[in-house]
Scaffold this motif. Sequence first.
Motif, PDB file in Angstrom:
ATOM      1  N   LEU A 255     -62.859  -7.301 -29.031  1.00 55.10           N
ATOM      2  CA  LEU A 255     -63.469  -8.145 -28.007  1.00 55.10           C
ATOM      3  C   LEU A 255     -62.558  -8.253 -26.785  1.00 55.10           C
ATOM      4  N   SER A 256     -61.269  -8.421 -27.012  1.00 55.79           N
ATOM      5  CA  SER A 256     -60.316  -8.490 -25.893  1.00 55.79           C
ATOM      6  C   SER A 256     -60.357  -7.214 -25.063  1.00 55.79           C
ATOM      7  N   SER A 257     -60.396  -6.075 -25.746  1.00 50.71           N
ATOM      8  CA  SER A 257     -60.446  -4.788 -25.054  1.00 50.71           C
ATOM      9  C   SER A 257     -61.749  -4.642 -24.264  1.00 50.71           C
ATOM     10  N   ALA A 258     -62.864  -5.043 -24.871  1.00 46.81           N
ATOM     11  CA  ALA A 258     -64.162  -4.952 -24.185  1.00 46.81           C
ATOM     12  C   ALA A 258     -64.190  -5.872 -22.964  1.00 46.81           C
ATOM     13  N   LEU A 259     -63.621  -7.062 -23.092  1.00 44.31           N
ATOM     14  CA  LEU A 259     -63.569  -7.981 -21.944  1.00 44.31           C
ATOM     15  C   LEU A 259     -62.690  -7.418 -20.831  1.00 44.31           C
ATOM     16  N   PHE A 260     -61.578  -6.787 -21.216  1.00 47.17           N
ATOM     17  CA  PHE A 260     -60.717  -6.165 -20.217  1.00 47.17           C
ATOM     18  C   PHE A 260     -61.483  -5.087 -19.450  1.00 47.17           C
ATOM     19  N   ASN A 261     -62.232  -4.256 -20.177  1.00 46.26           N
ATOM     20  CA  ASN A 261     -63.035  -3.217 -19.526  1.00 46.26           C
ATOM     21  C   ASN A 261     -64.082  -3.822 -18.603  1.00 46.26           C
ATOM     22  N   LEU A 262     -64.718  -4.909 -19.053  1.00 48.34           N
ATOM     23  CA  LEU A 262     -65.729  -5.581 -18.232  1.00 48.34           C
ATOM     24  C   LEU A 262     -65.115  -6.102 -16.939  1.00 48.34           C
ATOM     25  N   LEU A 263     -63.984  -6.775 -17.053  1.00 43.84           N
ATOM     26  CA  LEU A 263     -63.341  -7.337 -15.857  1.00 43.84           C
ATOM     27  C   LEU A 263     -62.816  -6.245 -14.940  1.00 43.84           C
ATOM     28  N   ALA A 264     -62.392  -5.113 -15.504  1.00 43.97           N
ATOM     29  CA  ALA A 264     -61.964  -3.986 -14.670  1.00 43.97           C
ATOM     30  C   ALA A 264     -63.161  -3.376 -13.944  1.00 43.97           C
ATOM     31  N   THR A 265     -64.306  -3.321 -14.602  1.00 40.73           N
ATOM     32  CA  THR A 265     -65.526  -2.790 -13.990  1.00 40.73           C
ATOM     33  C   THR A 265     -65.978  -3.672 -12.828  1.00 40.73           C
ATOM     34  N   VAL A 266     -65.768  -4.965 -12.956  1.00 39.96           N
ATOM     35  CA  VAL A 266     -66.181  -5.931 -11.929  1.00 39.96           C
ATOM     36  C   VAL A 266     -65.479  -5.670 -10.603  1.00 39.96           C
ATOM     37  N   GLU A 267     -64.319  -5.050 -10.647  1.00 39.47           N
ATOM     38  CA  GLU A 267     -63.571  -4.765  -9.419  1.00 39.47           C
ATOM     39  C   GLU A 267     -64.394  -3.931  -8.440  1.00 39.47           C
ATOM     40  N   ALA A 268     -65.351  -3.173  -8.936  1.00 41.77           N
ATOM     41  CA  ALA A 268     -66.179  -2.330  -8.069  1.00 41.77           C
ATOM     42  C   ALA A 268     -67.307  -3.126  -7.400  1.00 41.77           C
ATOM     43  N   TYR A 269     -67.423  -4.417  -7.681  1.00 39.98           N
ATOM     44  CA  TYR A 269     -68.519  -5.243  -7.164  1.00 39.98           C
ATOM     45  C   TYR A 269     -67.967  -6.453  -6.408  1.00 39.98           C
ATOM     46  N   PRO A 270     -67.694  -6.296  -5.118  1.00 41.63           N
ATOM     47  CA  PRO A 270     -67.104  -7.397  -4.347  1.00 41.63           C
ATOM     48  C   PRO A 270     -67.998  -8.650  -4.311  1.00 41.63           C
ATOM     49  N   ASP A 271     -69.328  -8.462  -4.301  1.00 37.38           N
ATOM     50  CA  ASP A 271     -70.218  -9.621  -4.281  1.00 37.38           C
ATOM     51  C   ASP A 271     -70.081 -10.442  -5.560  1.00 37.38           C
TER      52      ASP A 271
ATOM     53  N   TYR B 191     -75.434  -8.836 -11.271  1.00 32.89           N
ATOM     54  CA  TYR B 191     -74.889  -8.054 -10.172  1.00 32.89           C
ATOM     55  C   TYR B 191     -74.695  -6.587 -10.525  1.00 32.89           C
ATOM     56  N   ALA B 192     -74.397  -6.341 -11.781  1.00 36.22           N
ATOM     57  CA  ALA B 192     -74.056  -4.975 -12.188  1.00 36.22           C
ATOM     58  C   ALA B 192     -74.834  -4.594 -13.435  1.00 36.22           C
ATOM     59  N   GLY B 193     -76.131  -4.770 -13.390  1.00 40.08           N
ATOM     60  CA  GLY B 193     -76.986  -4.518 -14.544  1.00 40.08           C
ATOM     61  C   GLY B 193     -76.948  -3.080 -15.016  1.00 40.08           C
ATOM     62  N   HIS B 194     -76.646  -2.154 -14.103  1.00 39.69           N
ATOM     63  CA  HIS B 194     -76.636  -0.748 -14.505  1.00 39.69           C
ATOM     64  C   HIS B 194     -75.373  -0.376 -15.282  1.00 39.69           C
ATOM     65  N   GLU B 195     -74.448  -1.300 -15.415  1.00 42.97           N
ATOM     66  CA  GLU B 195     -73.257  -1.080 -16.244  1.00 42.97           C
ATOM     67  C   GLU B 195     -73.590  -1.442 -17.693  1.00 42.97           C
ATOM     68  N   SER B 196     -74.719  -0.943 -18.148  1.00 39.51           N
ATOM     69  CA  SER B 196     -75.249  -1.372 -19.448  1.00 39.51           C
ATOM     70  C   SER B 196     -74.329  -1.030 -20.611  1.00 39.51           C
ATOM     71  N   SER B 197     -73.641   0.097 -20.557  1.00 39.19           N
ATOM     72  CA  SER B 197     -72.772   0.453 -21.688  1.00 39.19           C
ATOM     73  C   SER B 197     -71.596  -0.517 -21.797  1.00 39.19           C
ATOM     74  N   THR B 198     -71.046  -0.944 -20.666  1.00 39.43           N
ATOM     75  CA  THR B 198     -69.941  -1.904 -20.685  1.00 39.43           C
ATOM     76  C   THR B 198     -70.424  -3.252 -21.184  1.00 39.43           C
ATOM     77  N   LEU B 199     -71.592  -3.685 -20.689  1.00 38.22           N
ATOM     78  CA  LEU B 199     -72.148  -4.973 -21.119  1.00 38.22           C
ATOM     79  C   LEU B 199     -72.513  -4.940 -22.605  1.00 38.22           C
ATOM     80  N   ALA B 200     -73.061  -3.820 -23.045  1.00 36.00           N
ATOM     81  CA  ALA B 200     -73.416  -3.686 -24.466  1.00 36.00           C
ATOM     82  C   ALA B 200     -72.168  -3.704 -25.336  1.00 36.00           C
ATOM     83  N   ALA B 201     -71.088  -3.083 -24.865  1.00 33.99           N
ATOM     84  CA  ALA B 201     -69.838  -3.065 -25.635  1.00 33.99           C
ATOM     85  C   ALA B 201     -69.280  -4.475 -25.798  1.00 33.99           C
ATOM     86  N   VAL B 202     -69.368  -5.275 -24.737  1.00 32.15           N
ATOM     87  CA  VAL B 202     -68.881  -6.661 -24.813  1.00 32.15           C
ATOM     88  C   VAL B 202     -69.750  -7.465 -25.769  1.00 32.15           C
TER      89      VAL B 202
END
Length: 199
Positions: A108-124, A64-75
């Motif tokens: 890892l906890s911090s990266a997951l928190f960032n990932l889940l916060a980023t997801v807020e921008a994607y209602p689908d 859904y959010a493939g362009h969030e590559s830096s966040t996904l790479a961090a996780v």
Amino acid sequence: MSTLLIVLVVIVGLIVLLVLWGISAYNGFISLKNRVHNGWSQIDVLLKQRADLVPNLVETVKGYAGHESSTLAAVTQARAGAVQAATAPSSSSGSSSLAQRSLAENKLSSALFNLLATVEAYPDLKANENFMNLQSQLSDLEQKIAYARQFYNDVVQKYNTRIQQVPSNIIAGIFHFEQAQYFEAEPEAKEVPKVDFSK
């Protein structure tokens, strides 16, 4: 002669009491040390479950959010670091490996928190059943990890206190019982991560 016998009985009695106390103190240390190891084993199991869940979560978000590559790479990178820290050989005291593991898991906890916060921008994505299931599992694991850390740190506190207290510190010194390390958040893990939706 009877006075000598009484003195001898008192001395033998004191030696027997001292030996019994030493055995009791030693067994108490062994019990607490085993509880510390058990507490860490419980955390370890939960951390491995979380590490196994992360790739599925990343793949779902990537769809859904493939362009969030830096966040996904961090996780992904944080997970790799946590897995590597989990499989690293430990020293005899285990303190440096626990510190490394703690740091890796906090990243890892911090990266997951960032990932889940980023997801807020994607209602689908937030409405996706697979993502909701994975997020629920992750939330449950995080709560179990927090509880297991608290249990572990409580047992470590009891063990370390016993090592430091007089007279049990004598037995600790004789049998080389070393203090256990707490599983704490690193200073940078205590800071609230910044999330930027402007990208």
